[in-house]
Design a protein around this motif. Structure first.
Motif, mmCIF file in Angstrom:
data_model
loop_
_atom_site.group_PDB
_atom_site.id
_atom_site.type_symbol
_atom_site.label_atom_id
_atom_site.label_comp_id
_atom_site.label_asym_id
_atom_site.label_seq_id
_atom_site.Cartn_x
_atom_site.Cartn_y
_atom_site.Cartn_z
ATOM 1 N N ILE A 153 41.195 41.708 39.109
ATOM 2 C CA ILE A 153 41.381 43.264 38.889
ATOM 3 C C ILE A 153 40.881 43.833 38.265
ATOM 4 N N LEU A 198 45.529 51.241 43.010
ATOM 5 C CA LEU A 198 46.897 50.691 43.389
ATOM 6 C C LEU A 198 48.005 52.611 43.310
ATOM 7 N N GLU A 199 48.174 52.974 41.559
ATOM 8 C CA GLU A 199 47.839 53.958 40.496
ATOM 9 C C GLU A 199 47.860 55.522 41.745
ATOM 10 N N TYR A 211 45.762 42.479 31.839
ATOM 11 C CA TYR A 211 45.658 41.717 33.153
ATOM 12 C C TYR A 211 45.635 40.913 34.271
ATOM 13 N N ILE A 255 53.913 49.347 39.253
ATOM 14 C CA ILE A 255 53.564 50.063 39.248
ATOM 15 C C ILE A 255 54.302 50.461 40.712
ATOM 16 N N VAL A 256 54.307 50.061 41.628
ATOM 17 C CA VAL A 256 55.402 50.083 42.616
ATOM 18 C C VAL A 256 56.994 50.693 42.300
ATOM 19 N N GLU A 278 51.296 44.669 39.555
ATOM 20 C CA GLU A 278 51.540 45.438 40.432
ATOM 21 C C GLU A 278 52.575 45.473 40.972
ATOM 22 N N ASP A 279 53.742 44.905 41.124
ATOM 23 C CA ASP A 279 55.019 45.581 41.333
ATOM 24 C C ASP A 279 55.515 46.159 40.868
ATOM 25 N N GLU A 329 41.898 46.787 40.259
ATOM 26 C CA GLU A 329 42.717 46.957 41.493
ATOM 27 C C GLU A 329 44.136 48.379 40.939
ATOM 28 N N LEU A 330 44.595 47.546 39.586
ATOM 29 C CA LEU A 330 46.516 48.169 39.292
ATOM 30 C C LEU A 330 45.239 50.448 39.393
ATOM 31 N N LEU A 379 48.676 43.494 48.784
ATOM 32 C CA LEU A 379 48.321 43.496 47.901
ATOM 33 C C LEU A 379 47.362 41.942 47.648
ATOM 34 N N SER A 392 53.145 43.255 46.561
ATOM 35 C CA SER A 392 52.924 43.209 46.195
ATOM 36 C C SER A 392 53.085 41.634 45.549
#
Length: 314
Positions: free
Chosen positions: A213, A222-223, A155, A251-252, A248-249, A218-219, A102, A243
């Motif tokens: 973002i 990613l989701e 963000y 969400i993952v 980001e981290d 971006e988020l 990412l 990430s």
């Protein structure tokens, strides 16, 4: 065009993808092709790579860099969240491994002339895919003070978001804010001197991150991807996501946990057995995220904030 970029966690990525010679793998963010080249080398002679990037420069570079692997590579100018559609086009039901990095490439930061970095004075573009209409300059010029505040705080986790947004609105009444240098200078002027001296990073860092973002959604992308990823993996297939910041981290991590045994069940904790019908389909391979070692950070400072989470399809 010279595409400059050094991939992060290259050895660790290939190790955790559990590469097989006849496997099918996805690099959802081609960048400079460092990861893709390693995957193709280690899956020779028959491994297949599906390469995706929303940056046209990365696709053009990949056509040249991956030419020696002709016949084993399929390239797509798209976002990795579109992977289900791409697999349908290729008539592939599932793959052996998926990698998504990412981070921004060095090319995007310093050579793309799209205003990703405040270290160069460029137009405030920030689009990874230039086919999209919205630019960072559009957001700065047209969004309300409240909307700007929400973007910077959500963000960028910027504590001075209200003050910065108010300053932007005041300034744009006098003259448009079109360049990275203009915006960065305005942010620095807004910050108290005491706060600037105590920060490890440039005061403009979080606002620039937030704008990038927002421009590229971006988020949200990613989701969408994390929700679909398990269905695109074969049994024992691996998902590796690298990430570079906490949003980001998070969400993952949460997406993987929501599909793991012991986490995904929605039944009350005092229930003697599960009645919600939850069936786990992922398991974490690493207890903690994989991070670069000191040697890699020394050779590639851009890797210092990288975190890779790895999950396996049950």
């Amino acid at each position: 065009m010279i595409f400059t970029h050094k991939s992060v966690l290259p050895k660790e990525t290939c190790h955790h993808l559990n590469l097989k010679q006849n496997g099918i793998y996805v690099d959802g963010t081609l960048g400079g092709c460092g990861h893709s080249r390693r995957i193709l080398e280690k899956t020779a002679p028959s491994g297949i790579l599906i390469g995706i990037d929303q940056d046209a420069d990365a696709i053009e570079n990949a056509r040249k860099e991956l030419m020696p692997f002709h016949g084993r590579v399929f390239l797509f100018h798209d976002n990795f969240s579109s992977l289900p559609d791409i697999l349908n086009k290729l008539e592939i039901k599932a793959v052996d491994g998926i990698l998504v990095d990412l981070g921004l490439s060095f090319h995007q930061l310093m050579e793309s002339n799209r205003g990703f970095s405040f270290k160069k004075d460029e137009f405030l573009d920030m689009r990874m895919d230039t086919r999209n209409n919205l630019t960072a300059a559009d957001i700065i010029e047209n969004y309300s003070e409240k909307e700007l505040t929400d973007i910077f705080f959500r963000y960028g986790e910027e504590r001075m978001s209200r003050k910065i947004s108010r300053k932007i609105v005041e300034q744009r009444r006098v003259a448009p804010i079109k360049t990275t240098a203009q915006l960065a200078a305005l942010i620095r002027e807004t910050m108290p001197a005491k706060l600037i001296h105590t920060q490890k990073t440039d005061p403009a860092t979080r606002v620039f991150q937030a704008l990038r973002i927002a421009v590229n959604k971006e988020l949200e992308q990613l989701e969408i991807f994390m929700n679909k990823a398990p269905e695109m993996l074969k049994s024992s297939g691996r998902l590796c996501v690298i990430s570079f910041h906490s949003l980001e981290d998070r969400i993952v991590k949460q997406a993987i946990r929501s599909r793991e045994e012991g986490y995904g069940c929605s039944c009350p904790r005092d229930f003697p057995r599960c009645t919600c019908g939850f069936v786990p389909d992922l398991k974490s391979i690493t207890r903690k995220p994989v991070i670069p070692g000191n040697d890699e950070i020394h050779e590639n400072p851009l890797s210092r904030s990288a975190k890779m989470r790895v999950a396996e399809k049950l």
